[in-house]
Write a protein that holds these residues in place. Structure first.
Motif, PDB file in Angstrom:
ATOM      1  N   ILE A  91      34.865  80.625 -12.877  1.00 15.29           N
ATOM      2  CA  ILE A  91      34.800  81.865 -12.109  1.00 15.29           C
ATOM      3  C   ILE A  91      35.168  83.024 -13.039  1.00 15.29           C
ATOM      4  CG2 ILE A  91      35.820  83.152 -10.166  1.00 15.29           C
ATOM      5  CD1 ILE A  91      34.097  80.700  -9.329  1.00 15.29           C
ATOM      6  N   HIS A  92      34.399  84.100 -12.972  1.00 14.00           N
ATOM      7  CA  HIS A  92      34.670  85.291 -13.777  1.00 14.00           C
ATOM      8  C   HIS A  92      35.273  86.354 -12.865  1.00 14.00           C
ATOM      9  CE1 HIS A  92      32.726  88.956 -16.032  1.00 14.00           C
ATOM     10  NE2 HIS A  92      34.036  88.955 -16.137  1.00 14.00           N
ATOM     11  N   LEU A  93      36.562  86.639 -13.053  1.00 17.12           N
ATOM     12  CA  LEU A  93      37.224  87.689 -12.277  1.00 17.12           C
ATOM     13  C   LEU A  93      37.455  88.908 -13.159  1.00 17.12           C
ATOM     14  CD1 LEU A  93      39.960  85.961 -10.046  1.00 17.12           C
ATOM     15  CD2 LEU A  93      37.692  86.745  -9.398  1.00 17.12           C
ATOM     16  N   SER A  94      36.739  89.963 -12.857  1.00 19.23           N
ATOM     17  CA  SER A  94      36.875  91.217 -13.605  1.00 19.23           C
ATOM     18  C   SER A  94      37.403  92.288 -12.660  1.00 19.23           C
ATOM     19  CB  SER A  94      35.513  91.634 -14.162  1.00 19.23           C
ATOM     20  OG  SER A  94      35.508  93.012 -14.456  1.00 19.23           O
ATOM     21  N   THR A  95      38.588  92.804 -12.949  1.00 17.20           N
ATOM     22  CA  THR A  95      39.142  93.857 -12.093  1.00 17.20           C
ATOM     23  C   THR A  95      38.217  95.065 -12.093  1.00 17.20           C
ATOM     24  OG1 THR A  95      40.538  94.499 -13.968  1.00 17.20           O
ATOM     25  CG2 THR A  95      41.583  93.224 -12.231  1.00 17.20           C
ATOM     26  N   ILE A 141      35.252  94.387  -9.819  1.00 12.97           N
ATOM     27  CA  ILE A 141      35.673  94.381  -8.416  1.00 12.97           C
ATOM     28  C   ILE A 141      35.906  95.814  -7.938  1.00 12.97           C
ATOM     29  CG2 ILE A 141      37.433  93.598  -6.762  1.00 12.97           C
ATOM     30  CD1 ILE A 141      37.877  91.167  -8.758  1.00 12.97           C
ATOM     31  N   LEU A 146      43.614  91.297  -6.674  1.00 17.52           N
ATOM     32  CA  LEU A 146      43.309  90.100  -7.449  1.00 17.52           C
ATOM     33  C   LEU A 146      43.838  88.835  -6.790  1.00 17.52           C
ATOM     34  CD1 LEU A 146      41.674  90.342 -10.167  1.00 17.52           C
ATOM     35  CD2 LEU A 146      43.511  88.913 -10.983  1.00 17.52           C
ATOM     36  N   GLU A 162      41.381  87.670  -4.380  1.00 20.41           N
ATOM     37  CA  GLU A 162      40.229  87.054  -5.061  1.00 20.41           C
ATOM     38  C   GLU A 162      40.563  85.641  -5.552  1.00 20.41           C
ATOM     39  OE1 GLU A 162      37.009  88.190  -5.407  1.00 20.41           O
ATOM     40  OE2 GLU A 162      37.668  89.809  -4.093  1.00 20.41           O
ATOM     41  N   ILE A 163      41.739  85.468  -6.157  1.00 22.39           N
ATOM     42  CA  ILE A 163      42.132  84.161  -6.700  1.00 22.39           C
ATOM     43  C   ILE A 163      42.147  83.103  -5.596  1.00 22.39           C
ATOM     44  CG2 ILE A 163      44.054  82.846  -7.735  1.00 22.39           C
ATOM     45  CD1 ILE A 163      44.737  85.465  -9.316  1.00 22.39           C
ATOM     46  N   HIS A 166      39.101  80.964  -4.690  1.00 16.81           N
ATOM     47  CA  HIS A 166      38.518  80.035  -5.657  1.00 16.81           C
ATOM     48  C   HIS A 166      39.370  78.781  -5.893  1.00 16.81           C
ATOM     49  CE1 HIS A 166      35.511  83.056  -6.381  1.00 16.81           C
ATOM     50  NE2 HIS A 166      36.455  83.955  -6.603  1.00 16.81           N
ATOM     51  N   ILE A 191      39.179  79.696 -14.154  1.00 20.04           N
ATOM     52  CA  ILE A 191      39.014  81.123 -13.877  1.00 20.04           C
ATOM     53  C   ILE A 191      39.204  81.890 -15.186  1.00 20.04           C
ATOM     54  CG2 ILE A 191      39.876  83.155 -12.623  1.00 20.04           C
ATOM     55  CD1 ILE A 191      40.837  81.294 -10.397  1.00 20.04           C
ATOM     56  N   TYR A 210      39.919  85.604 -16.579  1.00 18.76           N
ATOM     57  CA  TYR A 210      40.449  86.904 -16.163  1.00 18.76           C
ATOM     58  C   TYR A 210      40.033  87.938 -17.200  1.00 18.76           C
ATOM     59  CZ  TYR A 210      43.210  83.844 -13.220  1.00 18.76           C
ATOM     60  OH  TYR A 210      43.591  82.875 -12.323  1.00 18.76           O
TER      61      TYR A 210
END
Length: 192
Positions: free
Chosen positions: A28-32, A35, A69, A72-73, A76, A82, A84
């Motif tokens: 998973i790609h979490l980009s603040t 978002i 965030l 979002e976490i 998943h 993940i 970040y």
């Protein structure tokens, strides 16, 4: 679950590499940033709030960023890993991330890729990106310089802690996209 942090100044290539890694390893790609920009486009309350900071080139306050965030976490919990991208950016955000991972039994931070690059290269990259993507925070030289200054003032030293020394891997962000992604892929493969 594997947790990988891409850390470095704006325009160093974190987002590009995060996309490559997430495709390669099915993480998973979490980009603040992504978002926040999504919320700004949708004109949500969070978007309106975030845009006030982003357009000035300053960091969105911790309380807003970490709450967003953490939500979002939690989505998943079945993820293999993940990535970040652009988070954490302050010491409080590190503590918050560790706390939520611990609380959800998601594991811990495995690797922190530190992208280092010369300031003049960052400025050129951001202004070039701004012309292509029309991002407000990349088109104005004053905003770009403020973002870089903010990074060196508030973010640059957040991992200077003995606890994370073993997790940090430095990489030269001025190398080609391909060379960087091969380097990152090899390090992640060692974890799997």
């Amino acid at each position: 679950m594997i947790h990988i942090i891409l850390f470095g100044p704006p325009g160093c290539g974190k987002g590009t590499q995060a996309k490559i890694i997430s495709n390669k390893f099915d993480f998973i790609h979490l980009s603040t940033g992504m978002i926040f920009r999504d919320h700004i486009t949708k004109k949500t309350n969070l978007g309106k709030l975030a845009s006030c900071y982003i357009n000035k080139g300053t960091l969105v306050p911790d309380i807003i960023t970490t709450n967003m965030l953490n939500i979002e976490i939690r989505k998943h919990f079945k993820a293999k890993g993940i990535i970040y991208d652009g988070y954490p950016r302050t010491k409080n955000q590190i503590f918050s991330l560790e706390k939520v991972l611990n609380k959800l039994c998601f594991g811990e931070i495995n690797i922190i890729f530190y992208f280092f690059i010369q300031k003049n290269l960052i400025i050129n990259r951001l202004l070039k990106r701004g012309k292509i993507s029309h991002r407000n925070d990349d088109t104005n030289i004053i905003t770009v310089q403020r973002r870089i200054k903010e990074y060196y003032k508030k973010t640059y030293l957040i991992w200077k802690n003995y606890k994370f020394k073993k997790n940090i891997i430095k990489l030269n962000a001025s190398l080609s996209i391909e060379k960087i992604s091969i380097f990152i892929e090899n390090k992640i493969s060692d974890l799997l």
